[in-house]
Design a protein around this motif. Structure first.
Motif, mmCIF file in Angstrom:
data_model
loop_
_atom_site.group_PDB
_atom_site.id
_atom_site.type_symbol
_atom_site.label_atom_id
_atom_site.label_comp_id
_atom_site.label_asym_id
_atom_site.label_seq_id
_atom_site.Cartn_x
_atom_site.Cartn_y
_atom_site.Cartn_z
ATOM 1 N N GLY A 95 43.096 42.004 49.888
ATOM 2 C CA GLY A 95 43.391 41.040 49.263
ATOM 3 C C GLY A 95 42.339 39.756 49.948
ATOM 4 O O GLY A 95 41.758 38.483 49.359
ATOM 5 N N PHE A 100 36.603 42.365 44.781
ATOM 6 C CA PHE A 100 35.566 43.765 44.186
ATOM 7 C C PHE A 100 34.472 43.661 43.216
ATOM 8 O O PHE A 100 35.565 42.721 42.198
ATOM 9 C CB PHE A 100 36.667 44.704 44.149
ATOM 10 N N PRO A 102 34.081 45.323 40.201
ATOM 11 C CA PRO A 102 33.740 46.882 39.734
ATOM 12 C C PRO A 102 32.179 47.269 38.259
ATOM 13 O O PRO A 102 32.463 45.991 38.382
ATOM 14 C CB PRO A 102 35.053 47.587 38.938
ATOM 15 N N GLY A 105 33.965 44.908 35.410
ATOM 16 C CA GLY A 105 34.544 43.894 35.380
ATOM 17 C C GLY A 105 35.709 43.815 35.536
ATOM 18 O O GLY A 105 36.346 43.537 36.943
ATOM 19 N N GLY A 106 36.587 44.411 35.665
ATOM 20 C CA GLY A 106 37.880 44.215 35.527
ATOM 21 C C GLY A 106 38.907 43.392 35.726
ATOM 22 O O GLY A 106 39.686 43.081 36.107
ATOM 23 N N LEU A 108 41.012 39.891 33.925
ATOM 24 C CA LEU A 108 42.842 39.924 32.968
ATOM 25 C C LEU A 108 42.584 39.410 31.729
ATOM 26 O O LEU A 108 42.222 38.598 31.617
ATOM 27 C CB LEU A 108 43.680 39.698 33.854
ATOM 28 N N LEU A 111 43.944 35.208 30.394
ATOM 29 C CA LEU A 111 43.579 34.728 31.505
ATOM 30 C C LEU A 111 41.970 34.041 30.868
ATOM 31 O O LEU A 111 40.532 35.058 30.738
ATOM 32 C CB LEU A 111 43.694 35.250 32.765
ATOM 33 N N GLN A 115 40.427 31.157 35.066
ATOM 34 C CA GLN A 115 42.124 31.697 35.816
ATOM 35 C C GLN A 115 41.096 32.808 36.646
ATOM 36 O O GLN A 115 42.269 32.720 37.012
ATOM 37 C CB GLN A 115 43.382 31.730 34.521
ATOM 38 N N LEU A 119 42.151 34.047 40.897
ATOM 39 C CA LEU A 119 43.074 34.858 40.539
ATOM 40 C C LEU A 119 43.315 35.609 42.314
ATOM 41 O O LEU A 119 44.017 35.288 42.553
ATOM 42 C CB LEU A 119 43.241 36.102 39.743
ATOM 43 N N SER A 120 41.557 35.140 42.856
ATOM 44 C CA SER A 120 41.606 35.594 44.130
ATOM 45 C C SER A 120 42.499 34.749 45.134
ATOM 46 O O SER A 120 42.751 35.369 45.810
ATOM 47 C CB SER A 120 40.332 36.766 44.276
ATOM 48 N N ARG A 122 44.600 32.289 44.531
ATOM 49 C CA ARG A 122 46.114 32.280 43.937
ATOM 50 C C ARG A 122 46.866 33.236 45.120
ATOM 51 O O ARG A 122 47.729 33.150 45.440
ATOM 52 C CB ARG A 122 46.426 31.884 42.449
ATOM 53 N N ILE A 123 46.170 34.948 44.352
ATOM 54 C CA ILE A 123 46.694 35.116 45.928
ATOM 55 C C ILE A 123 47.002 35.797 46.670
ATOM 56 O O ILE A 123 47.464 35.840 47.630
ATOM 57 C CB ILE A 123 46.016 37.077 44.906
ATOM 58 N N ARG A 164 34.891 35.986 40.663
ATOM 59 C CA ARG A 164 36.059 35.756 41.383
ATOM 60 C C ARG A 164 36.245 37.050 42.533
ATOM 61 O O ARG A 164 36.838 36.475 43.889
ATOM 62 C CB ARG A 164 37.071 37.083 40.376
ATOM 63 N N LEU B 3 52.827 33.323 40.432
ATOM 64 C CA LEU B 3 52.156 33.766 39.764
ATOM 65 C C LEU B 3 52.166 35.151 38.734
ATOM 66 O O LEU B 3 51.961 35.267 37.567
ATOM 67 C CB LEU B 3 50.822 34.062 40.726
ATOM 68 N N ARG B 297 45.138 49.588 33.891
ATOM 69 C CA ARG B 297 43.491 49.375 34.855
ATOM 70 C C ARG B 297 44.268 47.784 35.457
ATOM 71 O O ARG B 297 43.727 47.352 35.881
ATOM 72 C CB ARG B 297 42.736 49.434 33.773
ATOM 73 N N MET B 298 45.059 47.111 34.349
ATOM 74 C CA MET B 298 45.156 45.590 34.576
ATOM 75 C C MET B 298 45.846 45.999 35.793
ATOM 76 O O MET B 298 45.891 44.971 36.922
ATOM 77 C CB MET B 298 45.876 44.786 33.150
ATOM 78 N N THR B 301 44.286 46.373 38.538
ATOM 79 C CA THR B 301 43.391 45.280 38.945
ATOM 80 C C THR B 301 44.162 44.003 39.842
ATOM 81 O O THR B 301 43.495 43.553 41.553
ATOM 82 C CB THR B 301 42.809 44.582 38.138
ATOM 83 N N ILE B 305 43.180 43.272 44.329
ATOM 84 C CA ILE B 305 42.733 41.778 44.525
ATOM 85 C C ILE B 305 43.541 41.381 45.410
ATOM 86 O O ILE B 305 43.943 39.744 45.864
ATOM 87 C CB ILE B 305 42.393 40.980 43.674
ATOM 88 N N GLY B 306 45.006 42.521 46.022
ATOM 89 C CA GLY B 306 45.549 41.422 46.333
ATOM 90 C C GLY B 306 46.402 41.586 46.246
ATOM 91 O O GLY B 306 47.957 40.860 47.371
ATOM 92 N N VAL B 394 40.564 51.449 39.331
ATOM 93 C CA VAL B 394 39.927 50.527 38.526
ATOM 94 C C VAL B 394 37.972 50.423 38.915
ATOM 95 O O VAL B 394 37.200 50.798 38.515
ATOM 96 C CB VAL B 394 39.637 48.656 39.275
ATOM 97 N N LEU B 395 37.908 51.526 40.444
ATOM 98 C CA LEU B 395 36.712 51.420 40.903
ATOM 99 C C LEU B 395 36.556 53.236 40.793
ATOM 100 O O LEU B 395 35.529 53.801 40.040
ATOM 101 C CB LEU B 395 36.296 51.905 41.866
ATOM 102 N N ASP B 398 35.577 53.979 36.176
ATOM 103 C CA ASP B 398 34.455 53.633 35.936
ATOM 104 C C ASP B 398 33.551 54.657 36.523
ATOM 105 O O ASP B 398 32.482 55.130 36.141
ATOM 106 C CB ASP B 398 34.058 52.609 36.970
#
Lengths: 244, 399
Positions: A95, A100, A102, A105-106, A108, A111, A115, A119-120, A122-123, A164, B3, B297-298, B301, B305-306, B394-395, B398
């Protein structure tokens, strides 16, 4: 100058019944802010290599995967796989160090664009609204910042994914076929934005693509995956690409 | 965590059709069970209430002539099933004449012994010395009020003089508790009457002729006992019969029938609830699990992203918790409507406190907690699915 990322002697082997595929990375060096293009035919392990570098797949023991701070010592990320609480550490490192992009897109869907981009941040606990606004502006997304992503074109979604990926100021951006779903004009546009935006933030970017022509239009360090078949064994090896 | 809660709720709102579907499934199972449970409570409580309204329900009387002493009464008094016990004089001498002191009207009444703790006197714990309790009918016919002095008059065939014993009205028993003309007094007074019939001299009460009272041994014909609870009536009756080798009378069959009905209703409800819960569990488990599979997938994701995998596992659990709360709220709202309709339709008036469908706050809370825990448990399979989701899809998907 010390490279930001050095991977050497990384290997991964997967077996499917009597077929065996091995990916070998003798040496990969990426400098801070460097843009790297990765090419290779279908089935040569481009995504697999990105998974290893993105801390998503465990390499075989023996190799090293070191990420260095600007002036500090390097950290062997491959060692995290065997460490106690390794999965959580890997997730945290992924993180903070990586962004990334993809192929599709990937994002959400529940949102808004803004948003999603935040997200990245906030995480990884790096909230910076001004930076998000700057990225949205840089990528031409200001007008759609309040929209849900399912109302956007594929090109716009890819730009949101790029925003993002850069929003939390990662050291590296990993983009896996980021323009594969776009028409040639939009692909060139998105690729240009990705490389330029990453350069703005001094983030190194590693882009995999099967489109050598497209990559050839940008100043990239190029690597190529070359597969060799011997019976049921396929071995794909990463090597610097020849200048064409 | 904030979150994750935010993301879970936003996703739930966006997927409101599925959310409402799960809530409707929950309500579809829970509301009929609540109504069944409420009806079971209403009917059962009404029947139990009716039984408990009449203290005679818990009463055990010895049958025929036996011989009991104060020690026997003390023995029974010490048993845990016993709420109250008193000895009884011979039923041959149960009838006395009662009049208001100085009054002209005299009425015959059934006399029975009482004492401290007698359920017939409830909520009063007992009578003061020299007091008697009279039934509403007797009080009405003699114009008696609490505190008024009365005379209890006995006439025996072989005795030239009447025995007149004084007492004061300490309590007027309600109509539903003692029908007809009844007077309850302390056992010692009734024992004097029995001695009078047995031709003993009672000089303190103006009866000088007869056998000397000092030579009399007190002996009682029977016992009247009360069980502490409906559930202890049958055991107490059996224990008295076994202890003294006698027959007794009690409303045991009627009480056993109501208790049995309650048990059977409870069993039927438990069986129905078990089957319904199994169905609900299957519906929710598959729904939550399918949802995680659909959103793989969601979820991947978020991991890519961590977001920590342990937090991601809570994603379906949070959604399940919100679904449970909404399902419970809807269920109780619909239950309230169903209960209201049932009351209007049947106008049962089963009890003074409430009608056909009853659910206490404590029961509602217990049910809510149970359902909440149940739904969260159902979401664990989905949580496991989320935990196992590989961010690399996610990767990989695709590629």
């Amino acid at each position: 100058m010390m490279p930001a990322l050095v991977a050497h002697d990384l290997t991964v082997t997967v077996t499917d019944r009597d077929r065996r595929f091995a990916l070998q990375v003798p040496l990969l060096r990426i400098a801070r802010g460097e843009a790297v293009g990765l090419t290779g035919a279908s089935g040569t392990g481009k995504t697999m290599l990105l998974e290893i570098l993105g801390l998503l797949r465990r390499p075989a023991p023996g190799g090293r995967y070191v990420v260095s701070d600007d002036d500090g010592p390097g950290r062997d990320l491959a060692a995290l796989w065997g460490a106690a609480g390794g999965r959580a550490q890997l997730t945290r490192a992924r993180g903070r160090l990586f962004g990334f992009v993809p192929q599709t897109g990937g994002l959400l869907a529940f949102l808004t664009v803004r948003q999603n981009v935040m997200l990245s941040q906030r995480i990884s606990d790096r909230i910076d609204g001004a930076h998000v606004d700057a990225l949205l502006s840089r990528l031409g997304l200001e007008a759609v910042a309040g929209m849900r992503t399912d109302g956007l074109s594929i090109g716009q979604r890819q730009r949101v994914a790029i925003a993002r990926a850069l929003a939390h100021r990662p050291r590296f951006v990993i983009a896996d076929e980021p323009t594969a779903a776009l028409d040639p004009e939009a692909a060139q546009d998105a690729m240009g934005l990705l490389i330029a935006a990453a350069a703005d933030h001094a983030s190194s970017v590693l882009i995999s693509s099967h489109d050598r022509d497209l990559l050839g239009r940008f100043a990239l360090t190029r690597y190529h995956l070359q597969a060799r078949t011997e019976g049921a064994q396929v071995t794909s090896t990463l090597q610097p690409a020849r200048t064409e | 965590m904030t979150l994750l809660v935010e993301l879970s709720l936003r996703d739930l709102v966006r997927d409101w059709v599925r959310f409402l579907g799960n809530v409707a499934v929950m309500a579809g199972v829970i509301v009929p069970l609540l109504v069944l449970f409420g009806v079971r409570n209403g009917v059962y409580d009404a029947l139990i209430g009716r039984l408990l309204d009449n203290p005679a329900t818990l009463q055990i009387d010895t049958r025929g002539n036996s011989s009991f002493t104060e020690a026997d009464a003390e023995l029974v008094r010490g048993w845990p099933e016993t709420a109250f016990v008193t000895l009884k004089t011979r039923s041959l001498f149960d009838y006395v004449n009662v009049r208001a002191r100085g009054g002209n009207t005299i009425r015959e009444a059934v006399a029975a012994p009482t004492g401290d703790g007698d359920p017939m006197l409830a909520p009063q714990s007992g009578l003061k010395p020299g007091e008697a309790a009279v039934s509403a009918a007797l009080a009405g016919q003699l114009g008696l009020a609490v505190g008024q002095e009365i005379d209890i008059v006995t006439q025996a065939p072989e005795r030239p003089r009447q025995l007149v014993l004084g007492a004061r009205v300490g309590l007027i028993l309600p109509e539903e508790r003692a029908s007809g003309r009844v007077i309850l007094t302390e056992l010692a007074l009734l024992d004097l009457i029995e001695a009078f019939y047995d031709e003993y001299a009672l000089p303190d009460h103006g009866i000088t002729a007869g056998k000397p009272l000092a030579g009399r041994v007190a002996d009682f014909e029977g016992l009247r006992a009360y069980a502490g609870r409906l559930e202890t009536l049958a055991p107490l009756q059996a224990r008295i019969e076994a202890q003294f080798g006698i027959a007794t009378e009690a409303a045991t069959a009627q009480v056993a029938a109501v208790l049995g009905l309650g048990r059977n209703l409870g069993l039927a409800l438990a069986l129905t609830a078990t089957v319904a819960a199994a169905g609900l569990a299957a519906a929710l488990v598959f729904s939550f699990w399918a949802e995680v599979a659909r959103k793989r997938r969601m979820i991947a994701t978020l991991g890519l992203i961590g977001l920590d995998h342990r937090l991601i596992a809570l994603f379906p659990v949070i959604q399940a918790a919100v679904t449970a709360l909404a399902g419970l709220a809807l269920s109780f709202a619909l239950f309230g409507v169903a209960a209201m309709v049932a009351e209007r339709l049947f106008e049962t008036g089963l009890t003074e406190a409430g009608g056909l469908v009853r659910l206490s706050l404590a029961q509602a809370l217990m049910i809510s907690l149970g359902v909440f825990a149940f739904v969260l448990t159902a979401s664990l399979a989905a949580a496991r699915g989320a935990l196992a989701t590989d961010p690399a899809v996610v990767l990989r998907d695709d590629a």
